[in-house]
Design an enzyme around this catalytic site. Structure first.
Site, PDB file in Angstrom:
ATOM      1  N   HIS A  29       0.829  -1.207   0.000  1.00 16.01           N
ATOM      2  CA  HIS A  29       0.000   0.000   0.000  1.00 16.01           C
ATOM      3  C   HIS A  29       0.865   1.260   0.000  1.00 16.01           C
ATOM      4  CE1 HIS A  29      -2.316  -3.319   1.672  1.00 16.01           C
ATOM      5  NE2 HIS A  29      -3.412  -2.706   1.266  1.00 16.01           N
ATOM      6  N   HIS A 260      -4.039   3.152  -3.523  1.00 15.76           N
ATOM      7  CA  HIS A 260      -4.260   2.668  -2.152  1.00 15.76           C
ATOM      8  C   HIS A 260      -3.488   1.374  -1.876  1.00 15.76           C
ATOM      9  CE1 HIS A 260      -6.165   0.859   1.358  1.00 15.76           C
ATOM     10  NE2 HIS A 260      -6.260  -0.221   0.614  1.00 15.76           N
ATOM     11  N   GLU A 410     -18.126  -3.699  24.533  1.00 15.98           N
ATOM     12  CA  GLU A 410     -17.295  -4.894  24.696  1.00 15.98           C
ATOM     13  C   GLU A 410     -16.081  -4.884  23.786  1.00 15.98           C
ATOM     14  OE1 GLU A 410     -20.547  -4.957  23.971  1.00 15.98           O
ATOM     15  OE2 GLU A 410     -21.540  -5.740  25.759  1.00 15.98           O
ATOM     16  N   HIS A 472     -28.901 -15.196  24.914  1.00 17.54           N
ATOM     17  CA  HIS A 472     -27.861 -14.991  25.919  1.00 17.54           C
ATOM     18  C   HIS A 472     -27.115 -16.278  26.273  1.00 17.54           C
ATOM     19  CE1 HIS A 472     -29.504 -11.068  26.210  1.00 17.54           C
ATOM     20  NE2 HIS A 472     -28.878 -10.752  27.321  1.00 17.54           N
TER      21      HIS A 472
HETATM   22  C1  LIG Z   1     -11.636  -4.527   9.789  1.00 18.97           C
HETATM   23  C2  LIG Z   1     -11.073  -4.368   8.422  1.00 18.97           C
HETATM   24  N1  LIG Z   1     -11.897  -4.406   7.366  1.00 18.97           N
HETATM   25  C3  LIG Z   1     -11.419  -4.311   6.110  1.00 18.97           C
HETATM   26  C4  LIG Z   1     -10.078  -4.171   5.900  1.00 18.97           C
HETATM   27  C5  LIG Z   1      -9.536  -4.110   4.485  1.00 18.97           C
HETATM   28  N2  LIG Z   1      -9.093  -2.732   4.197  1.00 18.97           N
HETATM   29  C6  LIG Z   1      -7.812  -2.353   4.269  1.00 18.97           C
HETATM   30  S1  LIG Z   1      -7.615  -0.705   4.046  1.00 18.97           S
HETATM   31  C7  LIG Z   1      -9.266  -0.479   3.818  1.00 18.97           C
HETATM   32  C8  LIG Z   1      -9.867   0.885   3.628  1.00 18.97           C
HETATM   33  C9  LIG Z   1      -8.978   1.819   2.991  1.00 18.97           C
HETATM   34  O1  LIG Z   1      -9.371   3.130   3.194  1.00 18.97           O
HETATM   35  P1  LIG Z   1      -8.631   4.043   4.240  1.00 18.97           P
HETATM   36  O2  LIG Z   1      -8.765   3.488   5.568  1.00 18.97           O
HETATM   37  O3  LIG Z   1      -9.122   5.420   4.027  1.00 18.97           O
HETATM   38  O4  LIG Z   1      -7.102   3.944   3.825  1.00 18.97           O
HETATM   39  P2  LIG Z   1      -6.377   4.678   2.613  1.00 18.97           P
HETATM   40  O5  LIG Z   1      -7.115   4.318   1.373  1.00 18.97           O
HETATM   41  O6  LIG Z   1      -6.421   6.111   2.903  1.00 18.97           O
HETATM   42  O7  LIG Z   1      -4.995   4.101   2.617  1.00 18.97           O
HETATM   43  C10 LIG Z   1      -9.946  -1.689   3.903  1.00 18.97           C
HETATM   44  C11 LIG Z   1     -11.398  -1.831   3.704  1.00 18.97           C
HETATM   45  C12 LIG Z   1      -9.242  -4.125   7.026  1.00 18.97           C
HETATM   46  N3  LIG Z   1      -7.930  -3.996   6.925  1.00 18.97           N
HETATM   47  N4  LIG Z   1      -9.762  -4.201   8.264  1.00 18.97           N
END
Ligand SMILES: Cc1ncc(C[n+]2csc(CCOP(=O)(O)OP(=O)(O)O)c2C)c(N)n1
Length: 669
Positions: A29, A260, A410, A472
């Site tokens: 990334h 990204h 939680e 529960h």
């Molecule tokens: C709980 C979770 N869900 C999904 C992902 C997969 N994932 C990695 S980055 C991302 C979103 C990217 O957007 P952002 O957080 O704005 O990061 P940027 O594009 O700015 O690097 C997702 C959905 C993850 N790492 N963790």
């Protein structure tokens, strides 16, 4: 102040390393490190208190990269600052087996990585725990020794995750003013512009939770510095929304989701080098830039030295206690004495009580012996029995308190507990209902991955909770938790086992524990006084057969006493049975094969009893063993009726054994 040109070269070094490493790995990334490079450069060169020569210095500021996918940001920083572990070779080996630069940051692989991140939102919630730990320890040991900040770099994804709401609400409530979140506000996530899925005003949202919040240009070093400076002086946690361009510098992909999570490609990288004015070949860092970064790394030395002096001048006993706690060393003698006294009392006056109550009385002794134990509950204090009598609440007006009212949060609670354990100096334990481990599971999983000593007190552990009904009543939860590697799931059968399991959980320095405890009363089965901890084997014969056993009955928790009754039924039918209590599968699995075999025994028939699903039991009873437990969800009724309704009774257990032995069934000729 650092001249702008100098700042730009330092930030571009991060961008270049991120582009090159992702390109070489053919995955990763680049967008986040390139976009957040200015923010990180300002933070690390002007504010963050740390010493690259001692990345574990207890009073260092913590930096949490909550958006773990941007891992090249922290690897580039560590490398440039002079970390011995993160060499240029390791940067070249980004994402390769055995490297110090795994795909997402792992705290147990890379020195300087404070917590494992990747599952979005977790890092932010860990940071709340770290900030609580800092305030608590400062209250105990004084600001001369404990006085550091926790910084988080969080992305849109972190802030969209539900856990972030729990975390920021708790942090705002506790007025954790040494927590500063730098939000990489780039308006892009994987699917494209954030406008596809989100329109929250994060500044207003954080303000509503009691934070100071501001919005700045995340590519303007002075704006970043001013905002951090202001945040440092505040009386509440601070959000700085830093408007950035993802993939800053990439000529055609910057500002789009295209940068990204995939390599930029050779042409785009060449274009970025031109645009940024960075003519160096791949992975090359010019000497002047390296020197500037090393210089920044040295800045923390003086603060570290001064801290060492202050530590030396602390009274000896106080200093030793601080070192003990930060080192995670148990007060072994005090712990042993506390366990012995609880067991001696129980031998003298046996008790028929629920294991959650047994846990409470164990906690009275344990928390008195171990000041590092910080308790809590997710708004079920009276049900989880996690608050020992002398414990006052940890609050914004008393950080020295030892009991945290986490609220109905939680997930945030479990992640904050991880943060406290990561910070050091604290053994966090807290509770909710076992069924709600589902709400904690992502954080419990990470605790297991990181090998953290956190203890979850999960009460109301089966249909035995009765009238609250199937929503529960956990059925699949024990199996699901046992499936997590490096998690110890304890299910004690009586008061004595409860204190033994507590001892094992506290001694488990590199694995989290779940204690599954009952709501309903159970007879005390262990009546004598055992000096040794019998639960340490994970399973042991609690009631032997009178002669060679025809049947081995295995059970956990509330079902052990039912198995003991079944043994009597079988004896009435001329069948010899022994009962094995299995308080912890994981410890049992860790026994040498011969010892394990001895506990399993050689009876013709094995029967397991647990008011839960069978999954996992075959490793003990074999696929030809009989299982008495649950195959469906539970129901709402008084618990004794439920046990009858679902057939978890001494008679049914005996029938199952007789059936396997090929003998006539109970009550039949
Ligand atoms: C709980 C979770 N869900 C999904 C992902 C997969 N994932 C990695 S980055 C991302 C979103 C990217 O957007 P952002 O957080 O704005 O990061 P940027 O594009 O700015 O690097 C997702 C959905 C993850 N790492 N963790």
């Amino acid at each position: 102040m650092i001249p702008r040109a100098q700042h730009d070269r330092m930030a571009n070094a991060i961008r270049a390393l991120a582009m090159d490493a992702v390109e070489q790995a053919k995955s990763g990334h680049p967008g986040l490190p390139m976009g957040a490079a200015d923010v990180a450069t300002v933070l690390f060169t002007r504010f963050l208190k740390f010493d690259p020569a001692d990345l574990a210095w207890p009073d260092r500021d913590r930096f949490v990269l909550s958006a773990g996918h941007g891992s090249m940001l922290i690897y580039a920083l560590l490398h440039l600052l002079g970390s011995e572990a993160v060499t240029l070779d390791e940067i070249r080996r980004f994402r390769q087996l055995g490297s110090k630069t795994p795909g997402h940051p792992e705290n147990f692989i890379t020195p300087g990585v404070e917590t494992t991140t990747g599952p979005l939102g977790q890092g932010l919630a860990n940071a709340v725990g770290m900030a609580i730990a800092e305030r608590h320890l400062a209250a105990l040991f004084g600001g001369g020794i404990v006085d550091h900040r926790t910084y988080v770099l969080a992305s849109d994804g972190d802030l969209m995750e539900g856990i972030s709401q729990e975390a920021i609400a708790l942090a705002g409530h506790l007025k954790l003013n040494k927590l500063i979140v730098l939000f990489d506000d780039n308006g892009i996530s994987i699917d494209g512009p954030l406008s596809l899925s989100d329109s929250v005003d994060q500044v207003k949202r954080f303000e509503a939770a009691g934070w100071a919040a501001t919005r700045i240009d995340g590519h303007d070093p002075e704006a970043i510095a001013n905002a951090i400076q202001k945040a440092q002086g505040g009386d509440r946690p601070a959000l700085i929304a830093c408007r950035t361009t993802i993939g800053f510098g990439a000529p055609s992909k910057a500002g789009t989701e295209k940068c990204h999570g995939s390599p930029l490609g050779a042409d785009e990288i060449k274009g970025a080098r031109d645009k940024l004015g960075w003519p160096e070949p791949a992975f090359a860092i010019p000497a002047d830039v390296r020197d500037m970064w090393r210089g920044a790394g040295l800045a923390g030395k003086a603060a570290h030295q001064a801290w060492n002096e202050r530590l030396k001048s602390m009274p000896g006993a106080h200093r030793a206690e601080f070192a003990r706690r930060i080192g995670g060393e148990l007060p072994k003698d005090k712990l042993a004495a506390a366990v012995r006294s609880v067991k001696a009392n129980l031998a003298a006056t046996p008790k028929e009580i629920a294991t959650r109550i047994a846990s409470e009385s164990a906690l009275e002794a344990l928390t008195a012996a171990m000041p590092e134990m910080i308790g809590g509950s997710a708004d079920l204090t009276g049900s989880n029995n996690t608050r020992a009598k002398g414990m006052t609440a940890l609050s914004a007006s008393d950080y020295g308190g030892r009991f945290i009212h986490y609220g109905v949060r939680e997930h945030g609670m479990a992640a904050a507990m991880n943060g406290m354990a990561l910070h050091g100096g604290i053994i966090p334990y807290s509770g909710t209902f076992l069924v709600f481990t589902d709400y904690c599971r992502p954080a419990i999983r990470l605790a297991a991955l990181m090998g953290l000593r956190v203890i979850h007190v999960m009460t109301h552990d089966s249909i035995g909770l009765g009238e609250d009904g199937p929503t529960h009543q956990p059925v699949e939860h024990l199996a699901a938790l046992r499936a997590i590697p490096n998690l110890r799931v304890f299910r004690p059968c009586d008061t004595v086992e409860t204190v033994e399991c507590w001892q094992l959980a506290l001694e488990s320095a590199e694995a989290p524990s779940v204690l599954a405890l009952t709501r309903q009363n159970l007879p005390q089965l262990r009546l004598g006084h055992d000096e040794s901890n019998r639960c340490a084997a994970g399973a042991y014969e609690i009631v032997p057969a009178e002669k060679a056993a025809d049947v081995s009955l295995f059970a956990t928790g509330s079902e052990v006493s039912i198995a003991v009754e079944a043994r009597k039924f079988l004896r009435g039918r001329g069948v010899q049975a022994r009962v094995v209590s299995v308080p912890c599968f994981e410890l049992f699995r860790a026994l040498p094969a011969a010892e394990r075999q001895e506990v399993i025994g050689t009876a013709k028939v094995n029967v397991a009893v647990e008011a839960a699903v069978r999954q996992g039991w075959d490793e003990i009873i074999g696929s030809d063993g009989a299982f008495v437990g649950m195959t469906t969800f539970g129901a709402s009724a008084p618990y004794r009726e439920l046990y009858k309704h679902f057939g978890i009774t001494p008679e049914k257990i005996a029938e199952a054994a007789l059936g396997k032995l090929g003998k006539p069934q109970m009550g039949k000729p």
